[in-house]
Design a protein around this motif. Structure first.
Motif, PDB file in Angstrom:
ATOM      1  N   UNK A  19       0.834  -1.192   0.000  1.00  8.40           N
ATOM      2  CA  UNK A  19       0.000   0.000   0.000  1.00  8.40           C
ATOM      3  C   UNK A  19       0.869   1.242   0.000  1.00  8.40           C
ATOM      4  N   UNK A  20       0.282   2.376  -0.327  1.00 11.05           N
ATOM      5  CA  UNK A  20       1.063   3.614  -0.343  1.00 11.05           C
ATOM      6  C   UNK A  20       1.672   3.898   1.017  1.00 11.05           C
ATOM      7  N   UNK A  21       0.876   3.755   2.049  1.00 12.83           N
ATOM      8  CA  UNK A  21       1.367   3.954   3.405  1.00 12.83           C
ATOM      9  C   UNK A  21       0.448   3.210   4.369  1.00 12.83           C
ATOM     10  N   UNK A  22       1.009   2.829   5.513  1.00 12.71           N
ATOM     11  CA  UNK A  22       0.248   2.093   6.506  1.00 12.71           C
ATOM     12  C   UNK A  22       0.900   2.338   7.851  1.00 12.71           C
ATOM     13  N   UNK A  23       0.111   2.311   8.903  1.00  9.01           N
ATOM     14  CA  UNK A  23       0.613   2.724  10.213  1.00  9.01           C
ATOM     15  C   UNK A  23       1.075   1.564  11.085  1.00  9.01           C
ATOM     16  N   UNK A  24       0.840   0.314  10.632  1.00  8.13           N
ATOM     17  CA  UNK A  24       1.169  -0.827  11.471  1.00  8.13           C
ATOM     18  C   UNK A  24       1.688  -1.992  10.646  1.00  8.13           C
ATOM     19  N   UNK A  25       2.433  -2.851  11.307  1.00  7.08           N
ATOM     20  CA  UNK A  25       2.791  -4.157  10.756  1.00  7.08           C
ATOM     21  C   UNK A  25       2.204  -5.206  11.697  1.00  7.08           C
ATOM     22  N   UNK A  26       1.246  -6.007  11.248  1.00  8.85           N
ATOM     23  CA  UNK A  26       0.657  -7.018  12.132  1.00  8.85           C
ATOM     24  C   UNK A  26       1.652  -8.136  12.409  1.00  8.85           C
ATOM     25  N   UNK A  27       1.553  -8.716  13.605  1.00  8.69           N
ATOM     26  CA  UNK A  27       2.507  -9.734  14.029  1.00  8.69           C
ATOM     27  C   UNK A  27       1.788 -11.011  14.442  1.00  8.69           C
TER      28      UNK A  27
ATOM     29  N   UNK B 215       5.450   2.646   1.263  1.00 15.09           N
ATOM     30  CA  UNK B 215       5.516   1.491   0.380  1.00 15.09           C
ATOM     31  C   UNK B 215       6.952   0.986   0.218  1.00 15.09           C
ATOM     32  N   UNK B 216       7.089  -0.337   0.199  1.00 14.13           N
ATOM     33  CA  UNK B 216       8.406  -0.957   0.017  1.00 14.13           C
ATOM     34  C   UNK B 216       9.054  -1.411   1.302  1.00 14.13           C
ATOM     35  N   UNK B 217       8.502  -1.039   2.473  1.00 15.56           N
ATOM     36  CA  UNK B 217       9.073  -1.486   3.739  1.00 15.56           C
ATOM     37  C   UNK B 217       9.025  -3.008   3.829  1.00 15.56           C
ATOM     38  N   UNK B 218      10.133  -3.620   4.226  1.00 16.69           N
ATOM     39  CA  UNK B 218      10.222  -5.068   4.393  1.00 16.69           C
ATOM     40  C   UNK B 218      10.350  -5.381   5.882  1.00 16.69           C
ATOM     41  N   UNK B 219       9.499  -6.271   6.368  1.00 18.20           N
ATOM     42  CA  UNK B 219       9.543  -6.681   7.773  1.00 18.20           C
ATOM     43  C   UNK B 219       9.610  -8.203   7.840  1.00 18.20           C
ATOM     44  N   UNK B 220      10.648  -8.730   8.472  1.00 14.12           N
ATOM     45  CA  UNK B 220      10.785 -10.166   8.710  1.00 14.12           C
ATOM     46  C   UNK B 220      10.350 -10.462  10.139  1.00 14.12           C
ATOM     47  N   UNK B 221       9.303 -11.286  10.282  1.00 14.01           N
ATOM     48  CA  UNK B 221       8.799 -11.661  11.597  1.00 14.01           C
ATOM     49  C   UNK B 221       9.487 -12.953  12.024  1.00 14.01           C
ATOM     50  N   UNK B 222      10.282 -12.856  13.070  1.00  8.70           N
ATOM     51  CA  UNK B 222      11.101 -13.985  13.511  1.00  8.70           C
ATOM     52  C   UNK B 222      10.422 -14.651  14.698  1.00  8.70           C
TER      53      UNK B 222
END
Length: 667
Positions: free
Chosen positions: A327-335, A367-374
């Motif tokens: 998405x263009x922008x988002x305020x959270x990364x769900x875990x 947009x483009x943020x990468x999050x690795x959930x470990x």
């Protein structure tokens, strides 16, 4: 000579009008980094400005005067009306939370994406008004109107009240710059002086709907077009909600209707095939009509968050789930519940992370943020945890008597169906049996629907869902399950997030339609996840949907990967264009204008009583000219008739009729 000068002034004015209409929006699109069908937008601006110019200047002799007043007005109003209608429709379906999130970025100089294109569209409407004033009332009036519109737009985007005041002053002074402005001011013609101010208020009124602290819903409420927009363009970018900006499941009241977009928020990659629950909020405080998050000590589990280049490389390690923001922008990364660390591809200063609330940014991620959930070794539900606080047993200051009575009946039913009366039963088994009985009750006679009517009212908002309507979506089912568990003495909480499905290759997408709510109950010394919404726990999910409920069926088909979802990608996520949305009205308006331009002269001629006479006279003149006679434009109709009567007996009658027609018109 005068005609040539007049034509030159017309060309210059036309160029200025087209410049006023197209150049400022193009510059704004560049500044705001707008992404969308900019080519269509600029072409439509030029078409609309040309129509306005033609209607305003055709009587001056420039471009000719072959069309009547009605046809000229049609050419001017059709494209402008289509442009205004498109803007109003988008303003209606645009989510308030998305507007507030974009404004927050814009005021930091970080605006981009489709909402920037939408803001440019709104500004372009003001520029059309300035272009029309330039064509009809001169450069001074058009320049003042353009300056007022530009300052107004800047004030709204930047949140500068002084800019709005300057724009209002410019608008009020606009009559002075009209050719008749001095007379208006001198004679105090209040109506004429107030007209521009009234127009400015009307045009800028929609922008007043965008403000902090507002609740869920579209920017304009009188007519909600979101259901129609979801049917025509399910992934339209303006339909996406952004948590933390006035919208969320933890609002003051439970919503009865929800609108879920097909727009892609995250691309996901991990171990598959598998269904994964990603939490972005956990609610423990029940207010009697809705949910709120709680800050009780012990409910949050801290996470380790780091930023580095490794998050941008290929995911490594078993169990790691990668999310890429599309998405263009988002305020959270769900875990996930077993996440113990998150590695990001970008710095996240001030971010707050917990298993219950997900990863939250003080400013929206782009947009483009990468999050690795470990994940950690102690997976969800695998071991004892700290006891929950008392808030997870509360059912409000005055619990619903009907709900408490239902919980008691379900407890009795669960115990009756369990072990023999004399056999010892652990509290864990008793609680598990009660949870199963609650699930059975919620799947018996209940209907899944995203549209359930007017909002809940009254002190006990869930009573109508549990005992009367028995129709709702995941929030209602999960809320009912949580309150039933609490009434039976089992700590429980509501979780909001996404239900992600990974395919055989371990890939999936987190979309608006994947938004979900579920319940967690404290049983056996640990939190256990429960799925109270029947379609998501059934082998036949569509058996819980009424026939004819298109929106609920569309969502379930999208969630379970079935055909016929009408799914479309969001621009920016996969580069899919929005031509299918904007092309039909643009081309339609152009064709209407072209048809009016071509057909209107024929209609005008057919309605003219002298049309047939002139055609007959033209044929006679051509035949006589072929015999060597001079035309009436050289020797006059009387002399022409005397020479032509020898070849054409009707020449005298025709010449007399032409003279009568000319005499009557001149008279």
């Amino acid at each position: 000579m005068r005609s040539r000068a007049n034509r030159a002034r017309g060309v210059i004015t036309l160029a200025a009008a087209l410049t006023f209409a197209a150049l400022p929006p193009a510059l704004m699109a560049l500044i705001l980094k707008a992404e969308g069908p900019l080519g269509f937008s600029i072409a439509f601006q030029l078409l609309s400005a040309f129509g306005l110019f033609y209607a305003a200047r055709v009587d001056s002799g420039f471009l000719g005067g072959g069309l009547g007043r009605s046809a000229r007005l049609a050419i001017a109003l059709v494209p402008c009306s289509v442009a205004a209608l498109l803007a109003l429709v988008q303003l209606n379906v645009a989510q308030r939370s998305l507007a507030e999130a974009w404004l927050a970025l814009a005021r930091e100089g970080r605006a981009f994406g489709f909402f920037s294109f939408f803001a440019t569209e709104l500004y372009a409407l003001f520029c059309l008004g300035a272009s029309a004033l330039l064509a009809s009332r001169g450069v001074a009036a058009g320049s003042v109107a353009l300056a007022s519109a530009t300052i107004l737009s800047y004030g709204v985007v930047a949140g500068r009240g002084e800019a709005l005041a300057v724009s209002a002053l410019l608008t009020l002074s606009l009559p002075v710059f009209l050719p008749e402005g001095t007379a208006i001011v001198a004679r105090l013609r209040i109506r004429a002086a107030a007209l521009p101010a009234l127009a400015a208020v009307v045009l800028s009124a929609p922008l007043a709907f965008i403000g902090p602290g507002s609740d869920s819903g579209p920017l304009l409420r009188p007519l909600d077009l979101r259901p129609l927009a979801l049917r025509l363009a399910p992934a339209f970018p303006l339909l996406l909600d952004v948590p933390g900006y006035g919208w969320g499941i933890g609002a003051e009241r439970l919503e009865r209707n929800i609108y879920l977009s097909d727009g892609v928020l995250f691309d996901a990659e991990g171990d598959g095939p598998r269904i994964r629950y990603l939490a972005s909020a956990t609610f423990g405080l029940w207010t009697g009509s809705g949910w709120r998050e709680t800050d009780e000590e012990g409910t949050e589990l801290p996470l380790y968050v780091s930023a580095g280049a490794e998050a941008g490389a290929e995911a490594r390690g078993e169990g790691i789930l990668r999310l890429v923001l599309r998405g263009d922008f988002y305020s959270r990364v769900p875990l996930e519940q077993d996440t113990v660390a998150v590695q990001l591809s970008r710095a996240a200063d001030g971010a707050e992370a917990s298993r219950e609330r997900g990863l939250r940014f003080p400013r929206s991620a782009e947009r483009g943020l990468v999050a690795d959930l470990i994940p950690g070794k102690a997976n969800f539900g695998a071991g004892p945890e700290a006891p929950p606080p008392p808030v997870y047993l509360e059912t409000g200051s005055e619990p619903s008597a009907r709900l408490v009575e239902l919980a008691e009946k379900l407890r009795e039913k669960a115990e009756a169906a369990g072990s023999p009366r004399d056999a010892p039963v652990s509290s864990e088994l008793r609680d598990l049996a009660f949870a199963g009985a609650a699930l059975d009750y919620l799947s018996d006679g209940f209907v899944y629907s995203l549209r359930t009517g007017s909002p809940f009212s009254g002190e006990y908002s869930l009573d109508s869902f549990l005992f009367e309507d028995k129709s709702g979506f995941c929030v209602h089912f999960a809320s009912a399950f949580v309150l039933l568990c609490r009434s039976a003495g089992i700590p429980a909480r509501l979780v909001e997030g996404f239900r992600l499905t990974l395919d055989e290759a371990g890939r999936g997408k987190v979309r608006g339609v994947d938004s979900h709510a579920w319940a967690e109950a404290w049983i056996g010394g640990r939190w256990t996840r429960w799925e109270p919404t029947p379609p998501f726990a059934s082998e036949d999910p569509f058996s819980f949907v009424r026939s004819g409920d298109r929106e609920s069926g569309r969502q379930l088909r999208a969630v379970f990967g079935m055909e016929g979802t009408g799914r479309k990608e969001v621009p920016g996520a996969s580069g899919a264009p929005l031509k299918s949305v904007f092309l039909p009205p643009v081309v339609g308006a152009a064709l209407v204008c072209l048809a009016v331009f071509l057909i209107a002269p024929l209609i005008k001629a057919a309605r003219d009583p002298g049309f047939r006479l002139r055609r007959r006279a033209a044929r006679l003149v051509r035949r006589c000219r072929s015999r060597g006679l001079r035309g009436p434009e050289t020797i006059g109709w009387s002399a022409w008739a005397r020479e032509a009567v020898a070849f054409e007996p009707s020449a005298a009658v025709t010449a007399e009729a032409m003279l009568s027609l000319a005499f009557d018109r001149n008279d």
